[in-house]
Enzyme design. Structure first.
Site, PDB file in Angstrom:
ATOM      1  N   HIS A  28      12.884  16.902  16.836  1.00  0.00           N
ATOM      2  CA  HIS A  28      13.035  15.609  16.163  1.00  0.00           C
ATOM      3  C   HIS A  28      14.446  15.109  16.442  1.00  0.00           C
ATOM      4  O   HIS A  28      15.429  15.745  16.076  1.00  0.00           O
ATOM      5  CB  HIS A  28      12.807  15.722  14.656  1.00  0.00           C
ATOM      6  CG  HIS A  28      12.899  14.399  13.954  1.00  0.00           C
ATOM      7  ND1 HIS A  28      11.806  13.568  13.795  1.00  0.00           N
ATOM      8  CD2 HIS A  28      13.958  13.746  13.402  1.00  0.00           C
ATOM      9  CE1 HIS A  28      12.194  12.472  13.161  1.00  0.00           C
ATOM     10  NE2 HIS A  28      13.487  12.555  12.917  1.00  0.00           N
ATOM     11  N   CYS A  29      14.540  13.967  17.105  1.00  0.00           N
ATOM     12  CA  CYS A  29      15.834  13.448  17.557  1.00  0.00           C
ATOM     13  C   CYS A  29      16.315  12.357  16.604  1.00  0.00           C
ATOM     14  O   CYS A  29      15.697  11.282  16.537  1.00  0.00           O
ATOM     15  CB  CYS A  29      15.726  12.896  18.973  1.00  0.00           C
ATOM     16  SG  CYS A  29      17.283  12.238  19.616  1.00  0.00           S
TER      17      CYS A  29
END
Length: 361
Positions: free
Chosen positions: A171-172
């Site tokens: 998850h960026c």
């Protein structure tokens, strides 16, 4: 029953690390009701803490997304305000090259960042009436006990997005999105073009920042002249004094671009390695554990998703079935990745023809 109930597959057994699990059970053993009611209460409390943390990660992602937008806009403004006039007073042919190359990078940066943020990374379809405890699964599929749905190989559950993501990498917060099967290429190309963009800005601003730092002192020009940088000294006449605040602003943008260049070099290098060996940020840990276990048993672990360095990149970039590197990589392209993110049997079959998991010699 609560989230931490003692069912066939409890929240504790699936989501809480073992060392924290032992602490919870130790507390339970000291209570008079070490079962349902206490565990329901503990589950609700723990779930509330996780919700707060997830909300915090979501807000950090929103902040990072805004920061990228403002940062890119500021750099572009700095280029037009301070670099373009200097380039215009120099060689006109070089000016045209700089303008074409700079705008080429800007278009690719904006395109890939936009697509990375707004492209759905992909999620497995919901199965109506699915029983996570008694249903049969396809080969390689597992059960997500948070969604209570089947998930294909390489898919993982993201608690921030609250869904399973196909071929999830991570998850960026900078993309404000998960990096998965359908937007992984946009994420990687954004890093690459952003790195070239920050290098380009450092090249445009380094001499101006250098003389702003030097000011009226003569030590640095004499040092440069000693190393043969006479042309750099001549360019000092092109940099009129515009005020302390503008000097500080240019220096700040230069050093930020330089720092981002180093950071992207490290981040991009790590992701390039993972793509080359056909692993995600999650699989690099699970595969390391699997290699250790296989080694203890005297066996060799084989990554069945690894086609080889060159073909791994062809699959990742989607340059198969007649697609070209120039049209679909160097230029903005919305083409979809290879496969649907759920079926990976072709890679397994190909590898099983060439490799056998056997006893190590």
């Amino acid at each position: 029953m609560g989230l931490l109930s003692f069912g066939k597959c409890s929240f504790i057994e699936k989501c809480i690390p073992k060392r924290f699990r032992l602490v919870i059970f130790a507390i339970c053993s000291l209570s008079q009701t070490p079962d349902a009611r206490f565990m329901d209460c503990a589950g609700s409390t723990f779930d509330s803490v996780l919700n707060v943390l997830e909300r915090g990660v979501w807000l950090i992602g929103l902040f990072c997304c805004c920061l990228v937008t403002v940062g890119v806009s500021t750099v572009v403004m700095t280029f037009y305000q301070y670099a373009v006039p200097i380039l215009w007073m120099g060689n006109r042919a070089l000016f045209v090259i700089y303008m074409i190359y700079g705008h080429y990078l800007l278009v690719n940066i904006c395109f890939h960042y936009y697509m990375g943020v707004f492209t759905n990374p992909g999620a497995p379809p919901k199965v109506t009436g699915f029983d996570p405890y008694n249903s049969k699964l396809q080969r390689g599929w597992k059960v997500c006990y948070t969604c209570e749905q089947p998930k294909p190989p390489r898919a993982h559950h993201c608690r921030v997005c609250n869904r399973c993501v196909l071929k999830m990498d991570h998850h960026c917060p900078w993309l404000f999105n998960c990096v998965g099967h359908y937007n992984h290429r946009y994420f990687m190309l954004f890093i690459i073009f952003m790195w070239f963009g920050t290098c380009f800005m450092c090249n445009c601003l380094w001499r101006r920042a250098l003389f702003f730092v030097n000011g009226e002192r003569t030590t640095l020009p004499e040092l440069l002249q000693g190393f043969g940088f006479d042309s750099v000294l001549q360019d000092q006449l092109l940099y009129p004094h515009r005020g302390d605040y503008e000097e500080l602003f240019v220096m700040l943008v230069f050093f930020i671009c330089f720092a981002v260049t180093i950071a992207l070099l490290l981040l991009g290098g790590w992701n390039i390695y993972l793509i080359t060996v056909a692993e995600t940020s999650i699989e690099v840990h699970t595969n390391r554990k699997a290699r250790t276990e296989y080694r203890k048993e005297g066996k060799i672990f084989v990554n069945t998703y690894n086609y080889g360095y060159i073909y791994n990149w062809r699959i990742f970039l989607g340059i198969v079935n007649g697609r070209s590197f120039f049209r679909h990589v160097l230029l903005p392209s919305c083409h979809k990745p290879t496969g649907n993110g759920m079926e990976w049997t072709d890679s397994e079959e190909k590898y099983m023809k060439h490799y056998i998991v056997s006893d190590a010699v």
